[in-house]
Design an enzyme around this catalytic site. Structure first.
Site, PDB file in Angstrom:
ATOM      1  N   TYR A  51      -5.610 -20.662   0.644  1.00 31.85           N
ATOM      2  CA  TYR A  51      -6.205 -19.699   0.143  1.00 31.85           C
ATOM      3  C   TYR A  51      -7.317 -20.587  -0.783  1.00 31.85           C
ATOM      4  O   TYR A  51      -6.929 -21.064  -1.729  1.00 31.85           O
ATOM      5  CB  TYR A  51      -5.189 -18.852  -0.688  1.00 31.85           C
ATOM      6  CG  TYR A  51      -4.425 -18.019   0.087  1.00 31.85           C
ATOM      7  CD1 TYR A  51      -4.748 -17.689   1.349  1.00 31.85           C
ATOM      8  CD2 TYR A  51      -3.304 -17.361  -0.574  1.00 31.85           C
ATOM      9  CE1 TYR A  51      -3.906 -16.919   1.915  1.00 31.85           C
ATOM     10  CE2 TYR A  51      -2.590 -16.429   0.232  1.00 31.85           C
ATOM     11  CZ  TYR A  51      -2.824 -16.044   1.596  1.00 31.85           C
ATOM     12  OH  TYR A  51      -1.966 -15.243   2.182  1.00 31.85           O
ATOM     13  N   PHE A 203      -3.120  -7.120   4.445  1.00 27.34           N
ATOM     14  CA  PHE A 203      -4.008  -6.216   4.650  1.00 27.34           C
ATOM     15  C   PHE A 203      -3.650  -4.958   4.784  1.00 27.34           C
ATOM     16  O   PHE A 203      -4.427  -3.914   5.242  1.00 27.34           O
ATOM     17  CB  PHE A 203      -4.489  -6.424   6.338  1.00 27.34           C
ATOM     18  CG  PHE A 203      -5.053  -7.872   6.371  1.00 27.34           C
ATOM     19  CD1 PHE A 203      -6.119  -8.605   5.334  1.00 27.34           C
ATOM     20  CD2 PHE A 203      -4.997  -8.537   7.570  1.00 27.34           C
ATOM     21  CE1 PHE A 203      -6.374  -9.572   5.628  1.00 27.34           C
ATOM     22  CE2 PHE A 203      -5.546  -9.887   7.797  1.00 27.34           C
ATOM     23  CZ  PHE A 203      -6.285 -10.504   6.700  1.00 27.34           C
ATOM     24  N   LEU A 205      -4.187  -2.985   2.149  1.00 30.30           N
ATOM     25  CA  LEU A 205      -5.164  -2.391   1.405  1.00 30.30           C
ATOM     26  C   LEU A 205      -6.410  -2.456   2.368  1.00 30.30           C
ATOM     27  O   LEU A 205      -7.343  -1.299   2.533  1.00 30.30           O
ATOM     28  CB  LEU A 205      -5.543  -2.793   0.031  1.00 30.30           C
ATOM     29  CG  LEU A 205      -4.531  -2.814  -0.825  1.00 30.30           C
ATOM     30  CD1 LEU A 205      -5.006  -3.210  -2.276  1.00 30.30           C
ATOM     31  CD2 LEU A 205      -3.941  -1.249  -0.952  1.00 30.30           C
ATOM     32  N   GLY A 207      -6.907  -3.086   5.756  1.00 25.50           N
ATOM     33  CA  GLY A 207      -6.906  -2.651   6.823  1.00 25.50           C
ATOM     34  C   GLY A 207      -7.687  -3.217   7.847  1.00 25.50           C
ATOM     35  O   GLY A 207      -7.614  -4.490   7.859  1.00 25.50           O
TER      36      GLY A 207
END
Length: 284
Positions: A51, A203, A205, A207
């Protein structure tokens, strides 16, 4: 769910921690955001060495910024900070799937970056394997040595769970899942619930937009958000939690406002009619 006893159902994912562009003050803001999350009751942080400080869409620069989120977590959680479960992942990261013999080195690097003697939860993130047994076995050996407290799986298919369970207990699964997204994993979600394994969707949120970030658009979600005087993100998170007590959410953000909104999603009550409407959203 003994591993998760006392853990809040809405945690915090560090993938969006620095926002889309990073910047010279990104670290300072990110440290403050993590500390604020802990103040608000978050005690589950999901992170990874891959990340970075910038949007993953800029892959060339992102490769130069690896381990940034882990190092930020280490700085934010100073001695005296209340107990927080830290989850990370190894396996298929910024390059093709690693060999089993590479896993100890990756875990040791995670320990150094996070400033810990033991990592609470390590997911093995698979990619293209028919069997996860050999890789998972290596992590189980590291668990026996005290370097890892709990073991999880990420990006798996249904049969991988049984393979891993034959090697060592699995305490969490992290696969894609959300309103209108990743519903191919419905059976995996059900099975995890039956076995007392946490399901921690990614994912949830964004999508189908995935790496673009943000909140995926949906007329149904927006209508329910208006009806509940909530945000679309809150409705999506409330639906996630409605799938079972074993569901844990890890929404990520670089915004203090969005952090507070996401945490409030746990207290939104969706009616059976609301849930049925969200269940019916076509899956990408």
């Amino acid at each position: 769910m003994e591993f998760w006893q006392g853990v809040q159902r809405v945690g915090f994912g560090t993938k969006r921690l620095a926002g889309a562009t990073g910047g010279p003050d990104a670290r300072t803001k990110a440290v403050a955001l993590i500390r604020r999350a802990v103040e608000l009751g978050v005690n589950h942080l999901d992170t990874a060495a891959f990340y970075p400080t910038i949007s993953p869409s800029d892959n060339a620069r992102a490769m130069e910024c690896l381990r940034w989120a882990n190092e930020t977590v280490r700085e934010a959680l100073t001695p005296g900070t209340k107990e927080v479960v830290i989850a990370t992942k190894v396996g298929a990261l910024d390059r093709p799937l690693v060999r089993p013999d590479e896993l100890p080195g990756l875990v040791e690097q995670e320990l150094r970056d996070l400033g810990r003697d033991t990592i609470d939860l390590v997911y093995f993130r698979q990619q293209g394997l028919e069997s996860v047994a050999e890789h998972f076995g290596v992590l189980a050996q590291l668990q026996e040595k005290g370097l890892i407290r709990g073991l999880g799986l990420s990006n798996i298919r249904l049969h991988h769970l049984a393979q891993a369970q034959e090697v060592a207990p699995v305490v969490a699964v992290q696969n894609r899942y959300g309103v209108g997204f990743g519903r191919v994993n419905d059976e995996l979600v059900r099975l995890c619930g039956e076995q007392g394994i946490a399901y921690v969707p990614y994912f949830a949120l964004a999508g189908a937009d995935r790496e673009i970030g943000g909140v995926a658009a949906s007329d149904v979600v927006q209508q329910l958000a208006d009806a509940h005087e909530a945000t679309p993100a809150q409705i999506r998170l409330a639906w996630t939690l409605s799938r079972g007590e074993h569901m844990l959410a890890i929404p990520g953000t670089s915004s203090v406002q969005h952090l507070s909104e996401n945490l409030a999603a746990e207290f939104i009550h969706l009616s059976p009619t609301d849930i049925a409407a969200l269940d019916a959203v076509p899956s990408d």
